[in-house]
Scaffold this active site. Sequence first.
Site, PDB file in Angstrom:
ATOM      1  CB  VAL A 102      -6.203  10.897 -13.081  1.00  0.00           C
ATOM      2  CG1 VAL A 102      -6.742  12.070 -12.264  1.00  0.00           C
ATOM      3  CG2 VAL A 102      -7.348  10.033 -13.580  1.00  0.00           C
TER       4      VAL A 102
ATOM      5  CG  ASP B 208       4.188   7.133 -10.392  1.00  0.00           C
ATOM      6  OD1 ASP B 208       3.109   7.397 -10.948  1.00  0.00           O
ATOM      7  OD2 ASP B 208       4.544   5.962 -10.137  1.00  0.00           O
TER       8      ASP B 208
ATOM      9  CB  THR C  26     -10.222   3.710  -6.418  1.00  0.00           C
ATOM     10  OG1 THR C  26     -10.732   4.552  -7.469  1.00  0.00           O
ATOM     11  CG2 THR C  26      -9.520   4.569  -5.386  1.00  0.00           C
TER      12      THR C  26
ATOM     13  CB  THR D 249     -13.431   6.927  -8.795  1.00  0.00           C
ATOM     14  OG1 THR D 249     -13.266   7.749  -9.949  1.00  0.00           O
ATOM     15  CG2 THR D 249     -14.885   6.510  -8.675  1.00  0.00           C
TER      16      THR D 249
ATOM     17  CB  CYS E 170     -14.842   5.415 -15.561  1.00  0.00           C
ATOM     18  SG  CYS E 170     -13.352   6.410 -15.290  1.00  0.00           S
TER      19      CYS E 170
ATOM     20  NE  ARG F 255      -3.971   0.275 -18.101  1.00  0.00           N
ATOM     21  CZ  ARG F 255      -4.280   1.318 -17.357  1.00  0.00           C
ATOM     22  NH1 ARG F 255      -4.210   1.246 -16.049  1.00  0.00           N
ATOM     23  NH2 ARG F 255      -4.645   2.453 -17.909  1.00  0.00           N
TER      24      ARG F 255
END
Length: 465
Positions: A51, A70, A120, A155, A295, A366
């Site tokens: 993202v 980061d 998240t 999210t 997601c 993942r």
Amino acid sequence: MTPTISDTEERTGEQETDGPVNPGQDSASLEHVRETAADKPTVCVVGLGYVGLPLAVGFAESDYRVIGFDVDDSTVETLRNGTDTTGDLSDEAVQNDELTYTSDSTAVSQAEYVIIAVPTPVRDDDRPDLSFVESAATTVGSKIDTGTTVILESTVYPGTTREVLVPAIERASGMTAGEDFSVGYSPERATPGDAEHGLEDVVKVVSGQDEEVLEDVATLYESIVDAGVHRAPSIEVAEASKVVENSQRDLNIAFVNELSIAFEHMDVDTQAVLDAASTKWNFHGYRPGLVGGHCIPVDPYFFTYRSAQEGFDPELMETSRKVNESVPDHVADLTIKALNDCQKALSTSRVLVLGLAYKPGVGDIRSSKVADVIESLEEYDIDIEGYDPFADNDTAREAFGIDVQESLSFEDFDAILLATPHAEFERIDLAAVADEVADDPALVDVMGALERDDATAAGFEYRKL
């Protein structure tokens, strides 16, 4: 692929640094930002994963001065060396003079806008894990100056920005939201592996703590999103829109997955039924399959968690999750039945799994439900190998605990399980493959990417959802 703050589930804020990891390079980079920030807005993107990195590049391509922050030193170093860490951009795209990569958190203070794009995930008990948001907010709060606008893109469930992000920033900064700094929310809509729906091509939902902030945030995103923005009437509406759009897909996929299991018992071709039903103008087309990724199988839990807190259990969404989580076991059952029909002893059978990533066209393993299929098959002592043209082989070997082929070979396998239908698999010549595999082979084509007639003509026992 190197994990980053926005795509790992194990990293914490304790690994952040207040000083440059590579002092010479970081100092020079930040000085570049200081010298140019006076005449152009500066944006800091916190988290450089799937993202955050496209977002940072998008702003840089629109002539913003951009700081990509980061906590993962190796990610920062890789990006500084001009290598795209996501596979969705290009090495040339990340080599932008307007974009500075750093693991020095003091760089946050250089930006007028700070955008947080951290992971998240959900915990083992399916409760939302907001630790990355809190950690990022604490870091940002300890560095920002008065007048900064902080925008969350992760999210979250409705209420998170005001109830979790803002208090963490206020505690770390000693400042007050709405007086000393501003807050907005704009849910990410990244689709890895989809070149047609990049950052600039998808309408951006934006929100702010008040009308003035909303317009400011909208103007910021309008400058990089060609498709335009949608102004949500509140932060909570914007937060909810993200979890709802993916929960809707989860529910629809659960419906066709349940149909596929029912039709398996009826000996009816699921895809043929869906093809017939789709001739009606208002039928929505979905296909059965494994529901993995970051997601669709995650976002519904954010909604159900928040809803339960308010006293209502959304049973339909909860049931959809249960249905989709059951599909890996069903795929394993299809494979076992196919091997039995081929008179194969399970303990001596060899199965080649084609596609390990969570969806076609990407190498991200993942949250891939292929792992659950493999785990179920291994309970029967079946020997399993894998192959994926996109995934990193060493990472896949470690994650799945199986042998992973460097180059594709079908020799002496009793069954082929086409789990993730990458485009190159759809071009497989089944007649030629039949000459390599063991006698009386099985083919489990999870999403029906190959033609049943071609498979049976080549001598395969064919199964699909």
